[in-house]
Enzyme design. Structure first.
Site, mmCIF file in Angstrom:
data_model
loop_
_atom_site.group_PDB
_atom_site.id
_atom_site.type_symbol
_atom_site.label_atom_id
_atom_site.label_comp_id
_atom_site.label_asym_id
_atom_site.label_seq_id
_atom_site.Cartn_x
_atom_site.Cartn_y
_atom_site.Cartn_z
ATOM 1 N N MET A 127 55.816 65.657 6.144
ATOM 2 C CA MET A 127 54.187 64.901 6.779
ATOM 3 C C MET A 127 53.303 65.994 5.673
ATOM 4 O O MET A 127 52.405 66.122 6.152
ATOM 5 C CB MET A 127 54.136 65.424 7.504
ATOM 6 C CG MET A 127 55.090 65.191 8.463
ATOM 7 S SD MET A 127 54.912 62.595 8.676
ATOM 8 C CE MET A 127 53.773 62.440 9.355
ATOM 9 N N HIS A 146 56.942 54.381 2.704
ATOM 10 C CA HIS A 146 56.474 54.331 3.951
ATOM 11 C C HIS A 146 56.278 53.065 4.609
ATOM 12 O O HIS A 146 56.667 51.967 4.066
ATOM 13 C CB HIS A 146 54.955 53.936 2.819
ATOM 14 C CG HIS A 146 53.500 54.122 3.944
ATOM 15 N ND1 HIS A 146 53.597 55.341 4.407
ATOM 16 C CD2 HIS A 146 52.707 53.309 4.726
ATOM 17 C CE1 HIS A 146 51.976 54.795 5.465
ATOM 18 N NE2 HIS A 146 51.949 53.583 5.004
ATOM 19 N N GLU A 211 64.198 50.453 6.710
ATOM 20 C CA GLU A 211 63.963 51.187 6.127
ATOM 21 C C GLU A 211 65.053 51.791 5.304
ATOM 22 O O GLU A 211 65.071 52.310 3.614
ATOM 23 C CB GLU A 211 62.919 52.008 6.564
ATOM 24 C CG GLU A 211 62.148 52.335 7.307
ATOM 25 C CD GLU A 211 61.066 53.138 7.682
ATOM 26 O OE1 GLU A 211 61.359 54.363 7.632
ATOM 27 O OE2 GLU A 211 60.487 53.321 8.934
#
Lengths: 238, 238
Positions: A127, A146, A211
Site C-alpha cells: 500500500m 490492480h 486476480e
C-alpha cells in the site's frame, strides 16, 4: 541433440564427477540435458497477500519457472507475514516509520532484495507508492495487480468506485510499475462482469477469484516469452 | 384470460367490425388479446449511421418494440441520410451552421422530434455535444453508444486511445446522455479483447461488430423492463 547424445554416453561415475564439480544450488533445477535457471522473485505486501500466496503456490507446483527468494512487508501485523514464516520463506519486515522519508525506506528494501538475489519484484497489496529510487533499481522488473480494468478506477477502493459508477464490466490489471499510481504498461487484464443486484463485496470476491490466475499468467508470460515496449504498449514478439 | 376467451368466441364478421371501429395505425401492432404500442424513436446522426441501420432493422424484424419515426442529421452529406431516404424513413437535415449557436440548433431539432411524436432519442454517431435545452426536453430518454468501456477513453478516437494505451480489454458502452461528454448512467457494456498485433483498424472493426447488438439489447431492455437510477447506477427492478 549433441548434448543429449554425449550425456546418454556418460557413465554414472562421470555424472557423479560432473555434479561434484557443479553442485546444484537451490535456485537451479537440473534436468539431464541442461540447467533451467529459476527466476528469483521478491514480493512486497502490506496485508493478507492473497496474490503472494497464489504466486508461491504457482512456484511450488512448477507452473511458474521461478522461486520466491524473499517477502518484504512494511507492516509487522500483516497476515501475509505469518503465512510466509509458517511456510519457511524468508521474510523481512521494514516498517516505513523507522526510516526518514520514502527514499530511505525504499533504499533499505532495495538492499534487502538485492542481497536475496531478486530479479523480479511483485507487489501484492503493497500500500505504498514506489519512489524513483526503487523504480530505477528494478527498471521494468516490477509488477503490480490492480482490481479494475485500468485506466478506469485507479487508486483505493477500485471495486467500490466501479460499483458506484454503474459499469457493467470491470476486472483486474497486471502492469509494470512506474512512479505514477496504477499507471505503467499493461501486461494482462481479465474482464469481470458486474451483475444487477451485486453488492461491493460480491464484486470484490468475483474480481479476487480472477486476480490470482491473472497475476500468475502475466508473470509466466513475461518470464517465458520475448517482449518489448512500444511507448506504453507491451508487445509479445513471438 | 377473459379477453382471450371472448376473442376466441368472436366471429370473423365481428372482428372485421372491430377493426373498422379501431383502424390499425402504423404505430400500433395488433395482437388478438391487446394492442402493443410501439415506442417512437428519433435517431440523430452525422455520418454513416451504422448503429442507426441496426436499430431500423431491429424495429423492422420485430426484435425491438419500437418504430423509427424520424432521423435527423446535422450534415447533408452524411451517408446515413441517403440510406434513410432510400428506405422511406422520414429524414430531416438541420445543418448547425444555419443556426445561431448550439441552443437554437438543439431547439430546432427538439421541435422536429416532438412533431414526429418521438419518445426516445438515439444518438448514432452524432458528433455534437447536446445542450441542456435538449437534455432537459428528453430527460433520461436519450441514448448514446461509445466505442470504449467507459469511463476509460471518452471523446474522439476511443479505439485509437485504447490501442495506444496498451489495454488488453476494451469494448463499447450504451449510456443515457447528460450534458457532459460520454458521461451519463451506463445501460449496457460489451467487453472486446485487444489481441497482440492488432492494428487500430482491426480493433475498430471488432468493436463495431459488438456495437450493433449491444445498442439493440440496451434499448430493448429499457423499453421492456422496469428500471430506476440510484445515483448514476441504472438498476433493473425485475
Amino acid at each position: 541433440m549433441v548434448a543429449v547424445f554425449f550425456w546418454s554416453r556418460t557413465t554414472p561415475e562421470r555424472r557423479r564427477q560432473f555434479y561434484a564439480l557443479h553442485p546444484p544450488r537451490s535456485r537451479y533445477r537440473y534436468n539431464p540435458v541442461m540447467t533451467h535457471k529459476l527466476t528469483s522473485l521478491g514480493i512486497l505486501l502490506s496485508g493478507r497477500g492473497s496474490n503472494m500466496q497464489a504466486i508461491v503456490r504457482a512456484c511450488e507446483s512448477g507452473e511458474l519457472p521461478a522461486t520466491v527468494a524473499i517477502v518484504v512487508s512494511n507492516r509487522i501485523d500483516a497476515a501475509g507475514v505469518a503465512w510466509t514464516r509458517e511456510r519457511g520463506i524468508e521474510c523481512r519486515v521494514l516498517p516505513h516509520r523507522d526510516y526518514e522519508g520514502r527514499d530511505a525506506h525504499d533504499r533499505a528494501i532495495v538492499d534487502e532484495l538485492r542481497e536475496a538475489g531478486v530479479e523480479w519484484v511483485c507487489l501484492a497489496g503493497y500500500m505504498r507508492l514506489l519512489s524513483p529510487v526503487f523504480v530505477t533499481a528494478f527498471h521494468n522488473r516490477i509488477l503490480n495487480i490492480h482490481p479494475s480494468l485500468l485506466p478506469s478506477f485507479p487508486g483505493l477502493d477500485a471495486q467500490a468506485q466501479a460499483h458506484g459508477h454503474g459499469v457493467r464490466w470491470t476486472g483486474c490489471t497486471v502492469h509494470l510499475v512506474d512512479t505514477e499510481l496504477d499507471h505503467g504498461p499493461i501486461v494482462e487484464q481479465t474482464a469481470v462482469p458486474v451483475l444487477s443486484g451485486d453488492t461491493v463485496e460480491d464484486l470484490e470476491h468475483r474480481i479476487l477469484l480472477e486476480e490470482h490466475p491473472t497475476y500468475v499468467r502475466a508473470l509466466k508470460q513475461l518470464l517465458q516469452r520475448r517482449w518489448t515496449l512500444q511507448g506504453r504498449r507491451l508487445i509479445w514478439l513471438d
